[in-house]
Scaffold this motif. Structure first.
Motif, short mmCIF file in Angstrom:
data_model
loop_
_atom_site.label_atom_id
_atom_site.label_comp_id
_atom_site.label_asym_id
_atom_site.label_seq_id
_atom_site.Cartn_x
_atom_site.Cartn_y
_atom_site.Cartn_z
N GLN A 150 66.63 -35.55 18.31
CA GLN A 150 66.81 -34.11 18.10
C GLN A 150 65.68 -33.28 18.73
O GLN A 150 65.84 -32.08 18.90
N SER A 151 64.58 -33.90 19.10
CA SER A 151 63.45 -33.18 19.70
C SER A 151 63.29 -33.43 21.19
O SER A 151 62.41 -32.87 21.83
N LEU A 152 64.17 -34.23 21.76
CA LEU A 152 64.03 -34.64 23.16
C LEU A 152 64.01 -33.46 24.12
O LEU A 152 63.16 -33.39 25.01
N SER A 153 64.90 -32.52 23.95
CA SER A 153 64.96 -31.39 24.89
C SER A 153 63.68 -30.55 24.85
O SER A 153 63.24 -30.02 25.87
N GLN A 154 63.06 -30.45 23.67
CA GLN A 154 61.81 -29.69 23.56
C GLN A 154 60.69 -30.36 24.35
O GLN A 154 59.89 -29.68 24.99
N VAL A 155 60.63 -31.67 24.30
CA VAL A 155 59.59 -32.39 25.05
C VAL A 155 59.88 -32.29 26.54
O VAL A 155 58.95 -32.09 27.34
N GLU A 156 61.12 -32.41 26.92
CA GLU A 156 61.48 -32.30 28.35
C GLU A 156 61.06 -30.94 28.91
O GLU A 156 60.66 -30.85 30.07
N LYS A 157 61.10 -29.89 28.09
CA LYS A 157 60.71 -28.55 28.55
C LYS A 157 59.21 -28.45 28.86
O LYS A 157 58.79 -27.55 29.58
N LEU A 158 58.42 -29.40 28.35
CA LEU A 158 56.99 -29.40 28.67
C LEU A 158 56.73 -29.83 30.11
O LEU A 158 55.65 -29.59 30.65
N PHE A 159 57.73 -30.48 30.73
CA PHE A 159 57.58 -31.02 32.08
C PHE A 159 58.76 -30.59 32.95
O PHE A 159 59.52 -31.42 33.46
N PRO A 160 58.93 -29.28 33.17
CA PRO A 160 60.15 -28.78 33.83
C PRO A 160 60.36 -29.25 35.27
O PRO A 160 61.49 -29.36 35.71
N GLU A 161 59.31 -29.55 35.98
CA GLU A 161 59.46 -29.90 37.39
C GLU A 161 59.01 -31.33 37.69
O GLU A 161 58.65 -31.65 38.81
N HIS A 162 59.06 -32.18 36.67
CA HIS A 162 58.59 -33.56 36.83
C HIS A 162 59.70 -34.55 36.52
O HIS A 162 60.59 -34.28 35.73
N ASP A 163 59.59 -35.71 37.14
CA ASP A 163 60.53 -36.79 36.90
C ASP A 163 60.14 -37.48 35.58
O ASP A 163 59.02 -37.97 35.46
N ILE A 164 61.06 -37.48 34.63
CA ILE A 164 60.80 -38.07 33.33
C ILE A 164 61.58 -39.37 33.23
O ILE A 164 62.79 -39.39 33.38
N LYS A 165 60.85 -40.46 32.96
CA LYS A 165 61.51 -41.75 32.75
C LYS A 165 61.79 -41.88 31.26
O LYS A 165 60.90 -41.67 30.43
N LYS A 166 63.04 -42.21 30.93
CA LYS A 166 63.45 -42.30 29.53
C LYS A 166 64.02 -43.67 29.22
O LYS A 166 64.68 -44.28 30.05
N ARG A 167 63.76 -44.12 27.99
CA ARG A 167 64.37 -45.35 27.51
C ARG A 167 64.70 -45.16 26.03
O ARG A 167 63.82 -44.88 25.21
N GLU A 168 65.98 -45.27 25.73
CA GLU A 168 66.44 -45.07 24.36
C GLU A 168 66.17 -46.31 23.52
O GLU A 168 66.28 -47.44 24.00
#
Length: 86
Positions: free
Chosen positions: A31-49
């Motif tokens: 539920q907080s994932l989108s908020q963290v993604e907004k901290l890095f708007p122009e960066h490649d984020i690697k995710k693992r569920e």
């Protein structure tokens, strides 16, 4: 700035020559994932569920100009419910 934050910033400055790459790692509730993604708007984020799908681990590398940038991101992340910095 707290003593702990000040000490962390001092350690960052001792261990890094700015500008340099810096890697952030967080464990984030879904539920907080989108908020963290907004901290890095122009960066490649690697995710693992996680196996249960309740959490996502994220890793992102940025080009940081100073320890101020790093501390500011961690301070913003600390305000997001359930986020764990690694």
């Amino acid at each position: 700035m707290s003593d702990q934050t000040s000490r962390f910033q001092q350690v960052l400055d001792e261990c890094h020559d700015w500008p340099c790459p810096y890697t952030f790692k967080f464990i984030v509730p879904q539920q907080s994932l989108s908020q963290v993604e907004k901290l890095f708007p122009e960066h490649d984020i690697k995710k693992r569920e996680s196996k249960t799908g309740k959490y996502t681990s994220i890793t992102v590398e940025i080009a940081a100009d100073s320890s101020d940038v790093i501390v500011a991101i961690y301070q913003k992340a600390a305000l997001i419910p359930g986020v764990m910095a690694l």
